[in-house]
Design a protein around this motif. Structure first.
Motif, mmCIF file in Angstrom:
data_model
loop_
_atom_site.group_PDB
_atom_site.id
_atom_site.type_symbol
_atom_site.label_atom_id
_atom_site.label_comp_id
_atom_site.label_asym_id
_atom_site.label_seq_id
_atom_site.Cartn_x
_atom_site.Cartn_y
_atom_site.Cartn_z
ATOM 1 N N ILE A 25 -96.205 -11.705 45.475
ATOM 2 C CA ILE A 25 -97.207 -12.248 44.561
ATOM 3 C C ILE A 25 -96.631 -13.353 43.682
ATOM 4 O O ILE A 25 -97.236 -14.411 43.537
ATOM 5 C CB ILE A 25 -97.825 -11.127 43.699
ATOM 6 C CG1 ILE A 25 -98.548 -10.143 44.624
ATOM 7 C CG2 ILE A 25 -98.800 -11.703 42.685
ATOM 8 C CD1 ILE A 25 -99.165 -8.984 43.923
ATOM 9 N N LEU A 45 -95.727 -18.382 43.459
ATOM 10 C CA LEU A 45 -96.272 -19.086 42.304
ATOM 11 C C LEU A 45 -95.169 -19.559 41.364
ATOM 12 O O LEU A 45 -95.395 -19.741 40.171
ATOM 13 C CB LEU A 45 -97.222 -18.153 41.539
ATOM 14 C CG LEU A 45 -98.347 -17.550 42.355
ATOM 15 C CD1 LEU A 45 -99.104 -16.529 41.537
ATOM 16 C CD2 LEU A 45 -99.290 -18.637 42.825
ATOM 17 N N GLU A 70 -95.713 -22.440 38.794
ATOM 18 C CA GLU A 70 -97.061 -22.580 38.251
ATOM 19 C C GLU A 70 -97.315 -21.521 37.195
ATOM 20 O O GLU A 70 -97.887 -20.473 37.486
ATOM 21 C CB GLU A 70 -98.068 -22.465 39.390
ATOM 22 C CG GLU A 70 -97.957 -23.624 40.322
ATOM 23 C CD GLU A 70 -98.653 -23.358 41.632
ATOM 24 O OE1 GLU A 70 -99.825 -23.727 41.726
ATOM 25 O OE2 GLU A 70 -98.051 -22.767 42.520
ATOM 26 N N MET A 118 -100.847 -19.987 36.950
ATOM 27 C CA MET A 118 -101.228 -19.090 38.035
ATOM 28 C C MET A 118 -100.495 -17.755 37.908
ATOM 29 O O MET A 118 -100.994 -16.721 38.311
ATOM 30 C CB MET A 118 -100.911 -19.737 39.385
ATOM 31 C CG MET A 118 -101.822 -20.889 39.708
ATOM 32 S SD MET A 118 -103.545 -20.344 39.806
ATOM 33 C CE MET A 118 -104.387 -21.835 39.376
ATOM 34 N N PHE A 142 -102.387 -15.717 35.464
ATOM 35 C CA PHE A 142 -103.567 -15.312 36.203
ATOM 36 C C PHE A 142 -103.256 -14.121 37.124
ATOM 37 O O PHE A 142 -103.923 -13.085 37.102
ATOM 38 C CB PHE A 142 -103.909 -16.535 37.043
ATOM 39 C CG PHE A 142 -105.283 -16.617 37.585
ATOM 40 C CD1 PHE A 142 -106.313 -15.913 37.047
ATOM 41 C CD2 PHE A 142 -105.531 -17.470 38.658
ATOM 42 C CE1 PHE A 142 -107.578 -16.042 37.570
ATOM 43 C CE2 PHE A 142 -106.787 -17.605 39.175
ATOM 44 C CZ PHE A 142 -107.807 -16.888 38.644
ATOM 45 N N ALA A 143 -102.185 -14.244 37.906
ATOM 46 C CA ALA A 143 -101.845 -13.211 38.892
ATOM 47 C C ALA A 143 -101.377 -11.931 38.199
ATOM 48 O O ALA A 143 -101.763 -10.832 38.602
ATOM 49 C CB ALA A 143 -100.769 -13.721 39.845
ATOM 50 N N GLY A 198 -104.262 -10.214 36.789
ATOM 51 C CA GLY A 198 -104.970 -9.545 37.875
ATOM 52 C C GLY A 198 -104.317 -8.218 38.216
ATOM 53 O O GLY A 198 -104.992 -7.205 38.407
ATOM 54 N N ILE A 200 -105.813 -12.126 41.868
ATOM 55 C CA ILE A 200 -104.541 -12.302 42.568
ATOM 56 C C ILE A 200 -104.745 -13.181 43.796
ATOM 57 O O ILE A 200 -103.978 -14.106 44.054
ATOM 58 C CB ILE A 200 -103.967 -10.925 42.969
ATOM 59 C CG1 ILE A 200 -103.672 -10.116 41.699
ATOM 60 C CG2 ILE A 200 -102.701 -11.086 43.789
ATOM 61 C CD1 ILE A 200 -103.336 -8.663 41.959
ATOM 62 N N PHE A 212 -107.104 -15.428 44.356
ATOM 63 C CA PHE A 212 -107.357 -16.827 43.993
ATOM 64 C C PHE A 212 -106.069 -17.506 43.559
ATOM 65 O O PHE A 212 -105.829 -18.662 43.905
ATOM 66 C CB PHE A 212 -108.417 -16.920 42.882
ATOM 67 C CG PHE A 212 -109.798 -17.112 43.408
ATOM 68 C CD1 PHE A 212 -110.505 -16.057 43.952
ATOM 69 C CD2 PHE A 212 -110.402 -18.356 43.368
ATOM 70 C CE1 PHE A 212 -111.776 -16.233 44.448
ATOM 71 C CE2 PHE A 212 -111.680 -18.543 43.862
ATOM 72 C CZ PHE A 212 -112.366 -17.480 44.410
ATOM 73 N N ALA A 213 -105.245 -16.784 42.793
ATOM 74 C CA ALA A 213 -103.992 -17.381 42.327
ATOM 75 C C ALA A 213 -103.110 -17.745 43.515
ATOM 76 O O ALA A 213 -102.451 -18.771 43.528
ATOM 77 C CB ALA A 213 -103.255 -16.423 41.395
ATOM 78 N N LEU A 214 -103.137 -16.889 44.549
ATOM 79 C CA LEU A 214 -102.247 -17.119 45.680
ATOM 80 C C LEU A 214 -102.804 -18.142 46.663
ATOM 81 O O LEU A 214 -102.080 -18.986 47.163
ATOM 82 C CB LEU A 214 -101.988 -15.799 46.417
ATOM 83 C CG LEU A 214 -101.040 -14.828 45.722
ATOM 84 C CD1 LEU A 214 -100.974 -13.525 46.487
ATOM 85 C CD2 LEU A 214 -99.648 -15.432 45.618
ATOM 86 N N LYS A 226 -105.787 -21.974 44.559
ATOM 87 C CA LYS A 226 -105.346 -22.363 43.219
ATOM 88 C C LYS A 226 -106.308 -23.308 42.539
ATOM 89 O O LYS A 226 -106.401 -23.332 41.318
ATOM 90 C CB LYS A 226 -103.976 -23.017 43.307
ATOM 91 C CG LYS A 226 -102.890 -22.068 43.768
ATOM 92 C CD LYS A 226 -101.545 -22.717 43.663
ATOM 93 C CE LYS A 226 -100.440 -21.753 44.011
ATOM 94 N NZ LYS A 226 -100.442 -21.303 45.406
#
Lengths: 296, 348
Positions: free
Chosen positions: A83, A87, A90, A93, A96-97, A100, B322, B324-326, B329
């Motif tokens: 995961i 990224l 970034e 992101m 964000f991840a 999540g 998760i 969308f992030a992966l 983007k």
């Protein structure tokens, strides 16, 4: 006088817990520069892991460390590899991840447990050490000892072992580290695994102290961020001392002001430190910006 | 249904600008697109005007789209990833509710102090926190949200404390309380259009370009003579003022507000940012697209699944984040533009 002493003891014991929770966050934050919002949920998983061990094999939470910590290490490595590694450059992101993941982990546990509160009792929970007017709960003292041991071990590890030196090199300059033949991705995976394992350790040690709920990670994560920023990014001893500072502030604010306002007090200290010394009390000046430099 | 209809609304408006590379449209072109979007959304609302369940979802969708657009001004264009916009949302809600309950001031008038107060608080707290960059700024804004939650519970005389505030039901246009849900949806749609226009104006103004410049490289922006702090503060003030108005409308729509409703991170503060990210952060229409996907989806999941599996809606939301992030983007808008580049251009 005795009440003052009592507050200090309560604050230090609380500080040990916060330091313990922050240690893993600080490692991940300091080395990989990832803001792991799901760190509190890793602690939560550690707590539930201790409960599961207690429920199915009747293991004392302190013995389940040997199962939970490796399991969380593995989980952390997988999380980093699949995961967060994609990224790497970034930061948005990543936020964000990891948020999540926070939602996912919290609510999967909620769905499985249906929100019922559990505790994993330990034989040690009943013991209280009385020194004069002070009562010290043994399970909290264990957390204090554990955070000291973890800090000692971590600072020894990063100073004296090859892997630790590699981690420090990667922290300072990824590209140069890569040119020196260090496997940056592997270093990150191990670091994240270690950070998750520390969260698992914190979880198992907290399991006898707190009643578990899927949202319990949220109680620790803000304190942990405050500790990390206060103590200094990536500084092991910073996180250690930062934990005590936050613990003492909370204990004093709780006694002299109002327990309901403790978060507001933290925030003022937190913002104050950020403004005066953005690198934290024990961090390297400018460390807060290094992580945002493009690194490959 | 509403989702697909309005999504094609977004794509078709992209078509108009097909000859010009995206990003060099004028404010007037954007106004035309916004008018097209407004008509499309109005038509959908009209079709479902008899179904209170769907109308409720639409009201929330439009409101969250609008606030997410406001967030996008500082969070997307300016790249200042605030997760504390719930604070400004709550300020708007509490201001309006207090003025209405205690002084019988019409919510329409109360929108002005709500917006001003939200902007003032935003500037005051952002002044120190804008020294922080990237993730540090986000952490500070989250901390801000937590503090606001504590204070909202503590100062019960203003906020009603944990028991919350209930706004008495007195239907009437002047009270912003409607017996027909259709009218509430129209109000939210109106606010959405206002936010779209403000965003389009900012996006195509000097302020917007400054914000985008400092998003790309703050040091370079400063070196070219942009007053970085001032630009950030103005962007934040506009963003927070609109968010405050959104909070006011939310309070008058629900007629019950308490700290968990207004300051929950996953449901409010972080959701504004997440909607923008799923739609396409920093793009003009991204937050709208994100809200049209996420809000109805989450409402459906909450209604359909949460009874049997608690937290199911948030499990799905977490997984979407998760993924969308992966893999996506640039969000929905980014995907649409990619598809347009691949297939749309050739057919011309």
């Amino acid at each position: 006088m005795s009440s003052l002493l009592n507050i200090i003891v309560v604050g230090l014991l609380l500080g040990g817990i916060y330091g313990l929770v922050s240690m893993g966050l600080n490692l991940i934050f300091g080395v990989i520069r990832i803001v792991n919002f799901a760190q509190g949920e890793l602690v939560m998983l550690g707590m539930y892991g201790a409960y599961v061990c207690y429920l199915f094999i009747g293991l004392d939470p302190y013995l389940s460390i040997f199962i939970v910590v490796p399991a969380l290490f593995l989980f952390g490595v997988i999380m980093q590899r699949f995961i967060l590694q994609p990224l790497q450059n970034e930061p948005m992101m990543q936020i964000f991840a990891t948020f999540g993941l926070l939602l996912l982990l919290q609510n999967v546990v909620l769905a499985v447990t249906r929100g019922q509160g559990y505790t994993a009792p330990s034989k040690l929970s009943e013991f209280v050490i009385s020194v004069g007017p002070l009562n010290i709960s043994v399970v909290r003292l264990v957390a204090l000892v554990a955070v000291t041991a973890a800090a000692l071990f971590l600072s020894w590890f990063v100073k004296n072992t090859m892997a630790g030196k590699a981690i420090r090199a990667v922290t300072q300059d990824r590209r140069a580290a890569r040119l020196m033949g260090i496997n940056v991705e592997l270093a990150f995976m191990l670091t994240f695994g270690a950070g998750a394992a520390l969260a698992g350790l914190a979880g198992t040690l907290l399991a006898p102290i707190y009643t578990m709920s899927p949202q319990i990670g949220g109680n620790f994560i803000m304190a942990a961020f405050a500790v990390v920023v206060l103590g200094g990014l990536g500084s092991v001893w910073g996180a250690y001392i930062g934990g005590f500072i936050i613990g003492l502030i909370e204990a004093f604010a709780g006694y002299y002001l109002d327990p309901a306002l403790k978060t507001a007090i933290w925030f003022l200290v937190f913002i104050g430190v950020l403004i005066v010394k953005p690198g934290g009390l024990f961090g390297i000046a400018g460390a807060e910006e290094v992580g945002l430099r493009e690194q490959n | 249904m509403s989702k697909t209809d309005t999504m094609s609304g977004v794509t078709s408006t992209r078509d108009e600008g097909g000859a010009v590379p995206p990003g060099i449209t004028t404010f007037n072109t954007e106004l035309l697109r916004i008018a097209g979007i407004a008509v499309a959304l109005l038509a959908v609302t009209w079709v479902y005007s008899g179904d209170p369940f769907i109308l409720n979802i639409m009201a929330q969708t439009f409101l969250f789209a609008a606030v997410s657009l406001s967030w996008n001004i500082i969070g997307g264009f300016g790249g200042q990833f605030s997760l504390g916009h719930g604070v400004f949302f709550a300020i708007g809600a509490y201001t309006t509710a207090n003025l209405y309950i205690n002084w019988q001031i019409s919510p329409w008038l109360a929108l002005i102090p709500a917006a001003i107060l939200a902007a003032l608080v935003a500037v005051a707290v952002s002044w120190p926190t804008f020294r922080l960059r990237g993730p540090f700024f986000s952490i500070a804004t989250i901390a801000l949200n937590e503090v606001a939650f504590v204070l909202a519970n503590y100062f019960g005389s203003i906020t009603g404390g944990p028991r919350g505030l209930t706004i008495p039901f007195k239907a009437g246009l002047e009270n912003m309380i409607f017996t027909s849900r259709f009218h509430s949806v129209l109000l939210m749609l109106g606010f959405l259009v206002v936010c779209l226009i403000v965003c389009a104006w900012v996006f195509r103004s000097r302020l917007g370009y400054y914000l985008q410049a400092l998003h790309l490289d703050e040091d370079a922006a400063r070196a070219t003579g942009i007053r970085v702090l001032q630009v950030k503060l103005v962007g934040m003030a506009i963003s927070a003022a609109l968010t405050g108005i959104g909070g006011a409308l939310f309070a008058m729509y629900l007629r019950f507000i308490d700290p968990p409703t207004l300051l929950s991170l996953p449901d409010i503060g972080v959701k504004f940012a997440l909607i923008a990210l799923i739609g396409g952060v920093g793009t003009l229409y991204g937050p709208l697209a994100g809200a049209l996907l996420i809000v109805p989806l989450e409402s459906q999941l909450r209604a359909g699944l949460s009874a049997s599996v608690p937290g199911a809606n948030l499990i799905v939301l977490g997984a979407i984040l998760i993924l969308f992030a992966l893999f996506m983007k640039k969000g929905i808008v980014g995907l649409v533009m990619q598809l347009w580049d691949r297939f749309g251009r050739k057919s011309q």
